[in-house]
Design a protein around this motif. Structure first.
Motif, short mmCIF file in Angstrom:
data_model
loop_
_atom_site.label_atom_id
_atom_site.label_comp_id
_atom_site.label_asym_id
_atom_site.label_seq_id
_atom_site.Cartn_x
_atom_site.Cartn_y
_atom_site.Cartn_z
N ALA B 231 0.83 -1.20 0.00
CA ALA B 231 0.00 0.00 0.00
C ALA B 231 0.87 1.26 0.00
CB ALA B 231 -0.93 0.00 1.21
N PHE B 235 1.12 4.09 -2.80
CA PHE B 235 0.78 5.47 -2.45
C PHE B 235 1.88 6.43 -2.87
CE2 PHE B 235 1.03 9.06 0.48
CZ PHE B 235 -0.20 9.64 0.21
N GLY B 247 -3.87 0.44 -2.07
CA GLY B 247 -2.87 1.50 -2.07
C GLY B 247 -3.04 2.42 -3.27
N LEU B 250 -5.97 4.74 -2.75
CA LEU B 250 -5.66 5.84 -1.82
C LEU B 250 -4.80 6.89 -2.50
CD1 LEU B 250 -5.06 3.80 1.45
CD2 LEU B 250 -6.93 5.37 0.98
#
Lengths: 324, 298
Positions: B231, B235, B247, B250
């Motif tokens: 994640a 990101f 991930g 996000l």
């Protein structure tokens, strides 16, 4: 003394090995590091000149020797992109990262030690039933996500804190001290430090709790009880003090490890620190800068591991006997 | 106590049953297991649960881009700023997370066990070399190294698994080596050696079964780490842009100003899913720890 000398030699060896791995990774892995930097429109001559400037036209072994020599002088070379000495660039953002890490760590360890001791004291109570799953959940949450939620609520939602950076644009400070103690800087520091703290408090909390439980069964605590001391005194002066020791080592280890983890928090909050510099450098293929930032983080990590090791022996002499 | 008496071992099956009963006596272990089963089932059914292609750009009936819609019956969690269905992305995101978690766990326990057993069994130069290697790897800052590797090897789930495995094995290797050193002092190992058993027979038949619980423990701890790492890497923008993972969602939300638009329906669910899966891993390994080290349970 022999132990310290050995540990120090060991640390130097680990750092050398890491530097070598990094050097080889950037040069031997597929892909030419210069492609990102060199414009295809450059003439062959221009290309050669730039390669020469960065020492990339030398044979690999000679590059390696130069690299190690520069490291010994604390030099990481010139940034591909900014054309500035990497060392200066790193030193200019290092205080931001160290401050963020220290503030978050101290807050996390103070909170963790307190609540962990309380949980052990009030064993089996409601605090524990709700607390432990909650703490485990904070350990399971990605740091950047905690940061995103805090940003959405406290920066964009109620607007109490700025959304990113370390100071407001255009802010001028007379000195570094004035800068780091200004209300502006501190307001920017709150959210990233709080994010890191939420992530970090779980370890000291759980550690403190299990230490306390262990210490509470020891003879000196039973002795204190037999003397008829009040429960409060027993818990705070006798049990908690002794349970705190292992937290000191964990703090030192945590400092090194956090510096690596700062990468995501700094990115979420656009915090001008070492971690974000590393991310930017890697994504723009600025290898000297990436190498420098990485080695800096690794050096802090390895040093902190050494300090933790030494502190462990000093604080708990029982451990030191077995070494040598 | 006459030397001729034989030790009666409990029947294997009963041993397993008691172990399972003791394992599930821990409420954390039960919760962890339930969460895992739910996510695995959802992951298998993801293709059927997702009403839309997670990458498809959707339009409303009147031909408008279905951008940033709030949650509704048609879109349970609303849509992204480019008109993609968030719920479909969320369920499809289960697969890469479980893939990364499980493969990394297998890798970490396999490599950690191999190194720990080799170092502890052969000792001497092999031990020294392998332990120095462990020290070096433990000196590498975790996330920065994963990022550098991801940038150099290219963004893909396999590369994330690879980086997690080569960074996490030392913890397992150290513990397993320590365990092996005590194991080597036990008489049944010496007995095996005296009867002329080969190295590979001693390791496979006599040592591995005794080490297995520990390697499984370290494997189960790695599941959460791997998912969190994947994640974080996504990101930071070093992830596979073609794989819809939590991930990635996000990062997409962060980069598309979902925070300032207060689109909680976009960025809260993927984070919660990560929390659930990773916490379930912690719960599972906690219950497991109680099983292997019953004395620790207080």
């Amino acid at each position: 003394m022999v132990f310290y000398a050995k540990r120090l030699a060991h640390m130097v060896f680990v750092l050398w090995a890491i530097a070598t791995i990094l050097f080889l990774m950037f040069r031997l892995l597929p892909g030419d590091p210069t492609i990102a930097y060199l414009d295809p429109s450059f003439t062959g001559e221009q290309r050669q000149m730039i390669l020469h400037d960065f020492g990339l036209d030398q044979p690999l072994w000679w590059q390696y020797v130069l690299f190690l020599g520069n490291l010994l002088h604390g030099q990481f070379g010139l940034s591909f992109r900014q054309r500035l000495p990497v060392t200066d660039m790193i030193l200019s953002v290092l205080p931001n990262t160290l401050l963020l890490t220290l503030v978050a760590l101290i807050a996390a360890y103070a909170f963790g030690a307190l609540v962990g001791a309380l949980m052990a004291w009030k064993r089996g109570g409601a605090l524990e039933t709700i607390g432990i799953p909650l703490v485990l959940a904070t350990r399971a949450a990605p740091e950047f996500w905690i940061g995103m939620v805090l940003l959405a609520v406290f920066a964009f939602g109620v607007g109490w804190f700025p959304a990113g950076g370390a100071t407001s644009p255009g802010a001028v400070f007379t000195s570094n001290l004035a800068r780091y103690s200004s209300a502006d800087f501190l307001r920017h520091l709150v959210l990233p430090a709080f994010t890191l703290m939420i992530y970090l408090q779980g370890l000291p909390l759980l550690l403190m709790r299990s230490n306390m439980l262990e210490v509470m069964g020891e003879e000196f605590v039973i002795m204190a009880r037999m003397k008829g001391l009040p429960e409060r005194t027993i818990m705070l002066r006798h049990a908690a003090r002794n349970a705190l020791l292992p937290l000191v080592t964990a703090f030192a280890l945590g400092f090194g490890a956090t510096l690596g983890g700062d990468v995501v928090v700094e990115t979420v909050f656009s915090w001008p620190g070492l971690g974000r510099m590393l991310v930017d450098a890697v994504s723009s293929s600025d290898y000297p800068l990436a190498q420098g930032a990485f080695l800096m983080i690794a050096a802090v990590l390895v040093t902190m591991n050494l300090l933790a090791d030494i502190a462990y022996g000093l604080l708990d002499p029982r451990v030191a006997h077995g070494r040598r | 106590m006459d030397g001729g008496s034989t030790i009666v071992l409990p029947a294997k099956r009963r041993g397993l049953r008691t172990a399972l009963r003791r394992y599930f006596a821990d409420p954390y272990a039960v919760v962890g297991c339930v969460i895992y089963v739910v996510f695995i089932v959802l992951g298998i059914l993801a293709g059927w649960l997702a009403q839309y292609d997670p990458t498809e750009i959707l339009f409303t009936d009147d031909g408008q881009l279905a951008a940033s819609l709030p949650p509704s019956a048609a879109h349970w969690l609303g849509t992204t700023n480019l008109g993609r269905d968030i719920f479909s992305q969320l369920v499809m995101g289960i697969r890469p997370s479980l893939f990364v978690g499980i493969t990394a766990a297998v890798g970490v326990s396999a490599l950690g066990t191999a190194v720990g057993v080799l170092a502890g069994y052969f000792g001497g130069v092999v031990d020294t070399l392998l332990m120095r290697l462990t020290d070096v790897v433990l000196g590498l800052p975790f996330l920065p190294f994963v990022i550098v590797l991801a940038a150099l090897l290219g963004p893909s789930l396999q590369n994330v698994v690879f980086s997690v495995v080569i960074l996490l094995w030392p913890n397992a290797a150290r513990i397993i080596r320590a365990q092996l050193l005590t194991l080597m002092q036990r008489q049944f190992i010496e007995a095996a050696r005296v009867t002329g058993a080969s190295h590979s027979r001693i390791i496979l038949v006599h040592i591995l079964p005794n080490i297995l619980p520990l390697s499984l423990l370290y494997g189960s701890i790695s599941v959460g780490w791997a998912i969190l790492t994947q994640a974080s890497v996504s990101f930071l923008g070093f992830g596979d842009q073609d794989t819809i993972s939590w991930g990635f969602m996000l990062q997409d939300a962060y980069a598309s100003q979902a925070l300032s638009q207060a689109q909680y329906n976009w960025f809260v669910p993927p984070g919660l899913c990560i929390v659930f899966v990773v916490a379930a891993g912690f719960f599972l390994s906690r219950g497991y720890e109680n099983l292997i080290f019953p004395k620790l349970k207080q």
